[in-house]
Design an enzyme around this catalytic site. Structure first.
Site, PDB file in Angstrom:
ATOM      1  N   LYS A 115       0.828  -1.214   0.000  1.00  0.00           N
ATOM      2  CA  LYS A 115       0.000   0.000   0.000  1.00  0.00           C
ATOM      3  C   LYS A 115       0.856   1.255   0.000  1.00  0.00           C
ATOM      4  CE  LYS A 115      -4.447  -1.571   1.526  1.00  0.00           C
ATOM      5  NZ  LYS A 115      -5.562  -1.455   2.445  1.00  0.00           N
ATOM      6  N   LYS A 197      -3.589 -11.218  -6.681  1.00  0.00           N
ATOM      7  CA  LYS A 197      -4.923 -11.509  -6.133  1.00  0.00           C
ATOM      8  C   LYS A 197      -5.981 -10.616  -6.805  1.00  0.00           C
ATOM      9  CE  LYS A 197      -5.482  -8.488  -2.100  1.00  0.00           C
ATOM     10  NZ  LYS A 197      -5.898  -8.337  -0.724  1.00  0.00           N
ATOM     11  N   LYS A 200     -10.188  -5.291  -4.972  1.00  0.00           N
ATOM     12  CA  LYS A 200     -11.146  -4.186  -5.146  1.00  0.00           C
ATOM     13  C   LYS A 200     -10.499  -2.991  -5.805  1.00  0.00           C
ATOM     14  CE  LYS A 200     -12.135  -4.604  -0.662  1.00  0.00           C
ATOM     15  NZ  LYS A 200     -12.653  -4.519   0.683  1.00  0.00           N
TER      16      LYS A 200
END
Ligand code: TYM
Length: 334
Positions: A115, A197, A200
Site C-alpha cells: 500500500k 490476487k 477491489k
C-alpha cells in the site's frame, strides 16, 4: 465463550466494490459458520481511512457493505453486524496495543509495503499501524476464530503475537485467535494477471468480478480471462489462469478440481469459461436480488445498525475495562 459458543470475528473494508474474491474467500464462509459460533461481523470503516476517501462515498459504501452482509445470508438477529466506527472500543484498544507492538514487526507487513508503494503521497501512520487496529478488532471480543482469505494471514499472526505478549505480562487477558481458511476460494486471483490476487482496487475493471456485475458483464469478463496455450483444463498451478478458474468454479458449484477436470476433459477453454461464468452468475443472482429488496427497507437496516452496535459495544466494553484495569489505569468512580 458467549451463550456456550466460541466467538468468531471478521470484517471487510468499505472501500471499492466488493469482488468475487471477497465473497468466495470470506463472506461465503461466514454464512456457513453462523450456527456454530457467536459471530461479530464488522464493516471496518476505521481501516478505510488509511487511504484518502470521499466522505459521501465512504458513507454510502459502508451502508451498502452492511446491507450486502445481510443479503449474503447473515441473519442480523443471530450475528452482530455493525460499523466499526460505532463502537469506540476498537480505537481505544488499538491505542493501547500500539504500545505493545514493535516498529520492526510492523515494518515486515507485506500489505503495508504494497500500500505504501501504491500511495506514495500519503504514507500515513495509520497505514503503518493498520495491523494493530485489526488486532484490536479481533481481541476486543475474545475471539477464538477469524475467517479470512489467505492475504490476511500475516495480520492474524501479528495479532496472536501481540495477544501472547500482552498475556505474558498481565495474565490471561485475551483469547488467542486462530485463522479459519476455507477449503476453496481462499485465494482468488485476477482474471487478467492470475499471479496477482483479485482486488477491489485493481485499476483494470476486467481483472475483477464485482458482486453487483450483471450477467452479461460477468460472462464477458470470463470470456476475456487470461489463460494459456496448453488447451487442457488441468488443475496445475503452472497454468495460473486455468487454475484460478477451476478454483472459482469449484467454490461456486461445490465440485472438486478432479471432477472439474473430468467434466471438461477434451473440451476447449471457450466451453469451460462459459461454464464458470454461468456458475458465477448463478451465485450472484440471488445475492443481488436480496440486496435490491433490502435497500428498499431503510427502517429495517437502520434498526439493525442501531441494535447491533449496542450489542457489540456491550461485549467490547467488557474486554476494554479488563485491559484498562490490568494496565493500571485509574478506576472509574460511579
Ligand atoms: P479486505 O476488505 O481487503 O477483504 C475482506 C476479506 O476478503 C478476503 N479477500 C480475498 N479472499 C480470497 N481471494 C481474494 N482475492 C481476496 N481478496 C480479499 C480477505 O482475506 C478478507 O478476509 N484487513 C482486512 C479487514 C479487517 C479484518 C479485521 C479481517 C479489519 N479488521 C479483523 C478480519 C479480522 C481487509 O482489509 O480485508
Amino acid at each position: 465463550m458467549i451463550d456456550g459458543k466460541k466467538i468468531l470475528f471478521s470484517g471487510m473494508q468499505a472501500t471499492g466494490n466488493l469482488t468475487l474474491g471477497n465473497y468466495l474467500g470470506a463472506l461465503k464462509n461466514w454464512v456457513t459458520l453462523c450456527d456454530e459460533y457467536k459471530c461479530f461481523y464488522s464493516v471496518v470503516d476505521l481501516h478505510s481511512i488509511t487511504v484518502r476517501q470521499d466522505p459521501a462515498e465512504l458513507r454510502k459504501r459502508a451502508r451498502s457493505l452492511l446491507t450486502l452482509y445481510i443479503a449474503a445470508g447473515l441473519d442480523p438477529e443471530k450475528n452482530c453486524i455493525y460499523y466499526q466506527s460505532h463502537v469506540s472500543g476498537h480505537s481505544e484498544l488499538s491505542w493501547i496495543l500500539n504500545c505493545y507492538t514493535y516498529m520492526g514487526e510492523l515494518n515486515r507487513m507485506t500489505q503495508f509495503k504494497d500500500k505504501a508503494a501504491k500511495h506514495t503521497d500519503n504514507i500515513n501512520a495509520g497505514l503503518f499501524t493498520y495491523p494493530v487496529l485489526m488486532a484490536a478488532d479481533i481481541l476486543l471480543y475474545q475471539t477464538d476464530v477469524v475467517p479470512v482469505g489467505k492475504d490476511q494471514l500475516q495480520h492474524l499472526e501479528i495479532t496472536r503475537d501481540i495477544a501472547q505478549r500482552f498475556n505474558a505480562i498481565y495474565g490471561d487477558v485475551f483469547a488467542i485467535p486462530e485463522p479459519y481458511i476455507g477449503k476453496t476460494g481462499a485465494s482468488i486471483k485476477s482474471l487478467q494477471a492470475p499471479e496477482k490476487k483479485m482486488s477491489k482496487s485493481d485499476e483494470n475493471p476486467n481483472a475483477s468480478i464485482y458482486l453487483m456485475d450483471d450477467p452479461d458483464t460477468v460472462m464477458r469478463k470470463f470470456k476475456r480471462a487470461v489463460t494459456d496455450l496448453q488447451a487442457q483444463v488441468r488443475y496445475n498451478p503452472e497454468q495460473a489462469g486455468i487454475y484460478n478458474l477451476i478454483n472459482i468454479y469449484s467454490a461456486c458449484t461445490g465440485k472438486t478440481p478432479e471432477e472439474i477436470e473430468r467434466e471438461f476433459d477434451g473440451k476447449g477453454y471457450g466451453d469451460f469459461k462459459a461454464a464458470v461464468g454461468e456458475a458465477v452468475v448463478n451465485v450472484l443472482r440471488p445475492l443481488q436480488e436480496r440486496y435490491a429488496d433490502l435497500c428498499k427497507n431503510k427502517d429495517y437496516i437502520d434498526s439493525v445498525i442501531k441494535n447491533n452496535a449496542e450489542k457489540a459495544n456491550y461485549y467490547a466494553v467488557k474486554t476494554l475495562r479488563k485491559v484498562q484495569k490490568k494496565i493500571g489505569f485509574p478506576e472509574r468512580i460511579r
